[in-house]
Write a protein that holds these residues in place. Sequence first.
Motif, PDB file in Angstrom:
ATOM      1  N   GLU A   1       0.649  -1.272   0.073  1.00  0.00           N
ATOM      2  CA  GLU A   1       0.005   0.033   0.183  1.00  0.00           C
ATOM      3  C   GLU A   1       0.766   1.271  -0.035  1.00  0.00           C
ATOM      4  OE1 GLU A   1      -2.252  -0.291   3.506  1.00  0.00           O
ATOM      5  OE2 GLU A   1      -0.855  -0.142   4.891  1.00  0.00           O
ATOM      6  N   TYR A   2       0.453   2.177  -0.557  1.00  0.00           N
ATOM      7  CA  TYR A   2       1.226   3.542  -0.870  1.00  0.00           C
ATOM      8  C   TYR A   2       0.464   4.447   0.249  1.00  0.00           C
ATOM      9  CZ  TYR A   2       3.800   1.858  -4.597  1.00  0.00           C
ATOM     10  OH  TYR A   2       4.605   1.040  -5.581  1.00  0.00           O
ATOM     11  N   PHE A   3       1.284   5.454   0.853  1.00  0.00           N
ATOM     12  CA  PHE A   3       1.041   6.335   1.982  1.00  0.00           C
ATOM     13  C   PHE A   3       0.924   7.768   1.319  1.00  0.00           C
ATOM     14  CE2 PHE A   3       1.313   3.134   4.691  1.00  0.00           C
ATOM     15  CZ  PHE A   3       0.588   3.394   5.988  1.00  0.00           C
TER      16      PHE A   3
ATOM     17  N   ARG B   1       9.196   3.119   8.456  1.00  0.00           N
ATOM     18  CA  ARG B   1      10.402   4.374   8.124  1.00  0.00           C
ATOM     19  C   ARG B   1      10.122   4.831   6.951  1.00  0.00           C
ATOM     20  NH1 ARG B   1      15.302   4.041   5.475  1.00  0.00           N
ATOM     21  NH2 ARG B   1      17.057   5.257   6.559  1.00  0.00           N
ATOM     22  N   ALA B   2       9.607   4.528   5.949  1.00  0.00           N
ATOM     23  CA  ALA B   2       9.254   5.035   4.552  1.00  0.00           C
ATOM     24  C   ALA B   2       8.441   6.244   4.851  1.00  0.00           C
ATOM     25  CB  ALA B   2       8.949   4.199   3.560  1.00  0.00           C
ATOM     26  N   VAL B   3       7.404   5.966   5.520  1.00  0.00           N
ATOM     27  CA  VAL B   3       6.660   7.253   6.070  1.00  0.00           C
ATOM     28  C   VAL B   3       7.031   8.090   6.865  1.00  0.00           C
ATOM     29  CG1 VAL B   3       4.364   7.567   7.356  1.00  0.00           C
ATOM     30  CG2 VAL B   3       4.582   5.647   5.717  1.00  0.00           C
ATOM     31  N   THR B   4       8.239   7.805   7.637  1.00  0.00           N
ATOM     32  CA  THR B   4       8.737   8.926   8.298  1.00  0.00           C
ATOM     33  C   THR B   4       9.670   9.867   7.523  1.00  0.00           C
ATOM     34  OG1 THR B   4       9.066   7.157  10.216  1.00  0.00           O
ATOM     35  CG2 THR B   4      10.500   9.145  10.408  1.00  0.00           C
ATOM     36  N   LEU B   5      10.310   9.227   6.689  1.00  0.00           N
ATOM     37  CA  LEU B   5      11.079   9.744   5.612  1.00  0.00           C
ATOM     38  C   LEU B   5      10.242  10.842   4.914  1.00  0.00           C
ATOM     39  CD1 LEU B   5      13.386   7.023   4.168  1.00  0.00           C
ATOM     40  CD2 LEU B   5      14.181   9.043   5.607  1.00  0.00           C
ATOM     41  N   MET B   6       9.052  10.549   4.527  1.00  0.00           N
ATOM     42  CA  MET B   6       8.230  11.410   3.770  1.00  0.00           C
ATOM     43  C   MET B   6       7.927  12.641   4.904  1.00  0.00           C
ATOM     44  SD  MET B   6       4.268  10.681   2.255  1.00  0.00           S
ATOM     45  CE  MET B   6       3.715  10.119   3.805  1.00  0.00           C
ATOM     46  N   ARG B   7       7.465  12.453   5.981  1.00  0.00           N
ATOM     47  CA  ARG B   7       7.184  13.507   6.943  1.00  0.00           C
ATOM     48  C   ARG B   7       8.379  14.324   6.994  1.00  0.00           C
ATOM     49  NH1 ARG B   7       6.153  13.585  11.495  1.00  0.00           N
ATOM     50  NH2 ARG B   7       7.016  12.019  12.344  1.00  0.00           N
ATOM     51  N   SER B   8       9.716  13.898   7.014  1.00  0.00           N
ATOM     52  CA  SER B   8      10.932  14.589   7.115  1.00  0.00           C
ATOM     53  C   SER B   8      11.061  15.234   5.993  1.00  0.00           C
ATOM     54  CB  SER B   8      11.906  13.811   7.488  1.00  0.00           C
ATOM     55  OG  SER B   8      13.304  14.408   7.642  1.00  0.00           O
ATOM     56  N   GLU B   9      10.843  14.905   4.834  1.00  0.00           N
ATOM     57  CA  GLU B   9      11.137  15.599   3.621  1.00  0.00           C
ATOM     58  C   GLU B   9      10.171  16.745   3.566  1.00  0.00           C
ATOM     59  OE1 GLU B   9      10.903  12.742   0.567  1.00  0.00           O
ATOM     60  OE2 GLU B   9      12.802  11.783   1.016  1.00  0.00           O
ATOM     61  N   ALA B  10       8.825  16.672   4.027  1.00  0.00           N
ATOM     62  CA  ALA B  10       8.039  17.659   4.095  1.00  0.00           C
ATOM     63  C   ALA B  10       8.378  18.886   5.233  1.00  0.00           C
ATOM     64  CB  ALA B  10       6.594  17.017   4.274  1.00  0.00           C
ATOM     65  N   GLN B  11       9.075  18.634   5.745  1.00  0.00           N
ATOM     66  CA  GLN B  11       9.640  19.504   6.965  1.00  0.00           C
ATOM     67  C   GLN B  11       8.435  19.661   7.859  1.00  0.00           C
ATOM     68  OE1 GLN B  11      11.909  22.714   5.164  1.00  0.00           O
ATOM     69  NE2 GLN B  11      13.533  21.281   4.701  1.00  0.00           N
ATOM     70  N   LEU B  12       7.734  19.063   8.340  1.00  0.00           N
ATOM     71  CA  LEU B  12       6.608  19.041   9.171  1.00  0.00           C
ATOM     72  C   LEU B  12       7.165  19.523  10.793  1.00  0.00           C
ATOM     73  CD1 LEU B  12       4.147  16.278   8.241  1.00  0.00           C
ATOM     74  CD2 LEU B  12       3.927  18.786   7.758  1.00  0.00           C
TER      75      LEU B  12
ATOM     76  N   PRO C   1       3.564  14.979  -0.943  1.00  0.00           N
ATOM     77  CA  PRO C   1       4.295  14.453  -2.381  1.00  0.00           C
ATOM     78  C   PRO C   1       2.996  14.020  -3.165  1.00  0.00           C
ATOM     79  CG  PRO C   1       5.228  13.046  -0.928  1.00  0.00           C
ATOM     80  CD  PRO C   1       4.484  14.180  -0.088  1.00  0.00           C
ATOM     81  N   PHE C   2       2.978  13.957  -4.353  1.00  0.00           N
ATOM     82  CA  PHE C   2       2.092  13.176  -5.133  1.00  0.00           C
ATOM     83  C   PHE C   2       2.807  12.282  -6.379  1.00  0.00           C
ATOM     84  CE2 PHE C   2      -0.056  17.515  -4.736  1.00  0.00           C
ATOM     85  CZ  PHE C   2      -1.041  17.155  -4.160  1.00  0.00           C
ATOM     86  N   GLU C   3       3.899  12.718  -6.432  1.00  0.00           N
ATOM     87  CA  GLU C   3       4.743  11.642  -7.170  1.00  0.00           C
ATOM     88  C   GLU C   3       5.768  10.809  -6.237  1.00  0.00           C
ATOM     89  OE1 GLU C   3       4.911  11.606 -10.468  1.00  0.00           O
ATOM     90  OE2 GLU C   3       3.439  13.249 -10.651  1.00  0.00           O
ATOM     91  N   ALA C   4       6.073   9.381  -6.716  1.00  0.00           N
ATOM     92  CA  ALA C   4       6.599   8.495  -5.911  1.00  0.00           C
ATOM     93  C   ALA C   4       6.340   8.485  -4.431  1.00  0.00           C
ATOM     94  CB  ALA C   4       7.735   8.558  -6.073  1.00  0.00           C
ATOM     95  N   PRO C   5       4.983   8.276  -4.026  1.00  0.00           N
ATOM     96  CA  PRO C   5       4.633   8.163  -2.757  1.00  0.00           C
ATOM     97  C   PRO C   5       5.438   6.975  -2.040  1.00  0.00           C
ATOM     98  CG  PRO C   5       2.726   7.715  -3.984  1.00  0.00           C
ATOM     99  CD  PRO C   5       3.610   8.196  -4.747  1.00  0.00           C
TER     100      PRO C   5
END
Length: 319
Positions: A176-178, A217-228, A274-278
């Motif tokens: 599944e993709y987040f 971990r992949a979700v954590t990286l996404m949140r980190s890249e968003a700089q929340l 991000p909409f690309e490569a979630p």
Amino acid sequence: MRHETPAERLARELDWNLLRTFLVIATSQSITDAADRLSLKQPTVSSALKRLEDRLGKQLVERKPGRFALTDAGKLLYEETIDIHGAILRLGTVMRNVENEVQGLVRIATASHVVCPLLDTALSDFHARHPRATLSIEAMASKDALAAVASRRVSFAVCLVKDRSPRLEYRRLFREYFGLFCGPTHALFGKTGVEMADLAGQSSVSFITDQMSDALRAVTLMRSEAQLDARIVGTSPNLEEVRRMIVAGLGIGPLPIHVVREDIEMGRLWRLPPFEAPPHVDVHVVWNPSARTNRAEATLLADLLDKIETTPMEERIYV
């Protein structure tokens, strides 16, 4: 005449009640606490622990003022005792299952809000063919589901996996993709053209397991890249509760895209970049090959694994 080995002598002479008592002691804060849980007097529990330590020739619990903890030997015994306890609990189920018709209870532990058409089809087909079998499905944190499989308290689990145990078997069920989402009261709700930079510093909510060292971990990286905002204002192990906090406007949070598609269509959630490569997360079926199973458990697990093997992976990717 063959002489018994020390291990054989121990197996013959060791009292299971001592192990059962130790299992409670190992998860208690003190001997007094264990005695209360066992409805026994404190000296009785202390005596049982001493007899077990004497029989094994090892100190199992370190008992000092202000300290009550398992020794290394105690930790090893605790792990083995969990397996023994699980096997004994299942004896009644195994003995009842001496009939031609497939029946029995199947206990399944799942991560919260698993949405998987293949799993639903497996359950539907199983019930149609074996109507006298019963199912019990309990949602829990993935680490708890894995512990339940290891201790043989459940038939199998459907959950996230970080570290694999050599005692268990694993099969990927689906991917599944987040995405990141906000609720109707959030300032970014309904806005188009939002970029990652617009998320910087925004408050967030997430799963308890959303950490670099865990399965998300992949979700954590996404949140980190968003700089929340580094301070997460709300957490839960349950997907429904994370969703509730996002809808309520506590902050931006991650959710499986395919699970919340209806929420998006109904205007309860708004997807953000991000909409690309979630990021994606794999959900596995996990079982204990050393567990004694009834026919219902064995049949359902075999059916599910067969569906996994005969369904191409591209049909088990949900976006």
